[in-house]
Write an enzyme that holds these catalytic residues in place. Structure first.
Site, PDB file in Angstrom:
ATOM      1  N   ASP A   1      35.948   1.399 -17.157  1.00  0.00           N
ATOM      2  CA  ASP A   1      36.104   1.631 -18.605  1.00  0.00           C
ATOM      3  C   ASP A   1      36.338   3.087 -19.025  1.00  0.00           C
ATOM      4  O   ASP A   1      35.731   3.557 -19.996  1.00  0.00           O
ATOM      5  CB  ASP A   1      34.879   1.089 -19.362  1.00  0.00           C
TER       6      ASP A   1
ATOM      7  N   ASP B   1      37.403  -2.505 -21.087  1.00  0.00           N
ATOM      8  CA  ASP B   1      36.859  -3.275 -22.189  1.00  0.00           C
ATOM      9  C   ASP B   1      38.071  -3.663 -23.028  1.00  0.00           C
ATOM     10  O   ASP B   1      38.861  -2.789 -23.423  1.00  0.00           O
ATOM     11  CB  ASP B   1      35.931  -2.315 -22.969  1.00  0.00           C
TER      12      ASP B   1
ATOM     13  N   HIS C   1      38.650  -6.053 -26.076  1.00  0.00           N
ATOM     14  CA  HIS C   1      38.032  -6.972 -27.025  1.00  0.00           C
ATOM     15  C   HIS C   1      39.015  -7.490 -28.069  1.00  0.00           C
ATOM     16  O   HIS C   1      39.889  -6.751 -28.539  1.00  0.00           O
ATOM     17  CB  HIS C   1      36.918  -6.258 -27.792  1.00  0.00           C
TER      18      HIS C   1
ATOM     19  N   SER D   1      30.236  -8.065 -30.304  1.00  0.00           N
ATOM     20  CA  SER D   1      29.460  -6.831 -30.119  1.00  0.00           C
ATOM     21  C   SER D   1      29.704  -5.829 -31.255  1.00  0.00           C
ATOM     22  O   SER D   1      29.035  -4.800 -31.328  1.00  0.00           O
ATOM     23  CB  SER D   1      29.807  -6.175 -28.782  1.00  0.00           C
TER      24      SER D   1
ATOM     25  N   HIS E   1      35.468  -1.131 -31.156  1.00  0.00           N
ATOM     26  CA  HIS E   1      35.988  -0.285 -30.073  1.00  0.00           C
ATOM     27  C   HIS E   1      36.818  -1.125 -29.106  1.00  0.00           C
ATOM     28  O   HIS E   1      36.612  -2.331 -28.987  1.00  0.00           O
ATOM     29  CB  HIS E   1      34.838   0.385 -29.299  1.00  0.00           C
TER      30      HIS E   1
ATOM     31  N   LYS F   1      38.037  -7.230 -19.447  1.00  0.00           N
ATOM     32  CA  LYS F   1      36.799  -7.992 -19.689  1.00  0.00           C
ATOM     33  C   LYS F   1      36.419  -7.920 -21.161  1.00  0.00           C
ATOM     34  O   LYS F   1      36.931  -7.095 -21.902  1.00  0.00           O
ATOM     35  CB  LYS F   1      35.665  -7.437 -18.823  1.00  0.00           C
TER      36      LYS F   1
ATOM     37  N   GLU G   1      29.605 -11.082 -24.791  1.00  0.00           N
ATOM     38  CA  GLU G   1      29.569  -9.686 -24.353  1.00  0.00           C
ATOM     39  C   GLU G   1      29.805  -9.683 -22.849  1.00  0.00           C
ATOM     40  O   GLU G   1      29.388 -10.611 -22.143  1.00  0.00           O
ATOM     41  CB  GLU G   1      28.201  -9.067 -24.690  1.00  0.00           C
TER      42      GLU G   1
ATOM     43  N   ALA H   1      30.135   3.265 -19.361  1.00  0.00           N
ATOM     44  CA  ALA H   1      29.104   4.267 -19.462  1.00  0.00           C
ATOM     45  C   ALA H   1      27.971   3.915 -18.491  1.00  0.00           C
ATOM     46  O   ALA H   1      27.724   2.741 -18.241  1.00  0.00           O
ATOM     47  CB  ALA H   1      28.557   4.287 -20.898  1.00  0.00           C
TER      48      ALA H   1
ATOM     49  N   CYS I   1      28.174  -0.444 -18.926  1.00  0.00           N
ATOM     50  CA  CYS I   1      29.108  -1.154 -18.063  1.00  0.00           C
ATOM     51  C   CYS I   1      29.009  -0.727 -16.605  1.00  0.00           C
ATOM     52  O   CYS I   1      29.179  -1.550 -15.706  1.00  0.00           O
ATOM     53  CB  CYS I   1      30.524  -1.027 -18.616  1.00  0.00           C
TER      54      CYS I   1
END
Ligand code: VGL
Ligand code: ZN
Length: 201
Positions: free
Chosen positions: A15, A57, A59, A65, A76, A101, A108, A136, A140
């Site tokens: 990520d 990530d 989304h 989330s 984000h 993902k 989540e 982070a 993740c």
């Protein structure tokens, strides 16, 4: 824990996306500092012909989330937006395998293994050992590393190539401790490619 044969090694970059960098929508403090370090790991992986995986990530705009949906985070890494992209300064080769993902609105997915083909792809490439860095540390990276260890991979955490959100100031430190407790080993650039690889830290 199942211990697989050690197998080949792979670099797994978690990520490293614009929204997690300073100025992004969920900026990780010092998140940009991992980029030059990861570029050196990438160069090492290129030289040694190790597979490279990059999770992201990714989304939908109504992801659970997001605070707008009652979740914990600002909006984000919305798929197809600039914020979800990789920074141009990250030297990801085109052969890097991309793992998206968190694509389902109601689920989540902090771990790169959750709802993805990452495990299959690693097995398919004969990989048994992972070098994991990125963002982070306390979300993740933590969850990806724990899943990897549970699935029997050997994991080296790239200590110089991770940064934490640190909602509580000790979160990153605790996450590193937890990864170690689960069996992750620590690794730093100075050790590549010489093998301090079997040493628990
Ligand atoms: C992450 C918070 C929300 C991460 C992703 O990549 O660590 N953190 N979504
Ligand atoms: Zn997210």
């Amino acid at each position: 824990m199942v211990q697989l044969e050690q197998g080949k090694e792979a670099l797994v970059i978690v990520d490293v996306q614009n929204d997690f960098l300073p100025g992004g929508r969920l900026a990780v403090p010092g998140g940009d500092e991992v980029i030059p370090v990861l570029n050196r790991y990438i160069a090492g992986a290129e030289r040694d012909h190790l597979p490279i995986f990059a999770t992201r990530d990714w989304h939908p705009p109504n992801h659970c989330s997001f605070r707008t949906q009652g979740g914990q985070w600002p909006v984000h890494c919305v798929m197809e937006t600039e914020g979800a992209g990789f920074p141009a300064s990250l030297r990801l080769p085109s052969r890097a395998v991309l793992i998206s993902k968190g694509m389902l609105p109601d689920k989540e997915a902090y771990s790169g293994f959750e709802g993805t083909a990452l495990e299959e792809r690693l097995h398919g490439a004969g990989v048994g050992t992972l070098y994991v860095g990125g963002l982070a540390t306390d979300y993740c990276v933590l969850n990806t590393v724990k899943d990897a260890l549970n699935k029997g991979f050997r994991v080296f955490l790239l200590k110089d190539a991770v940064r934490a959100v640190n909602l509580r100031p000790e979160d990153g430190r605790n996450a590193e401790q937890e990864m170690r407790r689960f069996g992750a080993l620590a690794f730093q650039l100075v050790e590549w490619p010489e093998c301090a690889k079997h040493q628990a830290v």
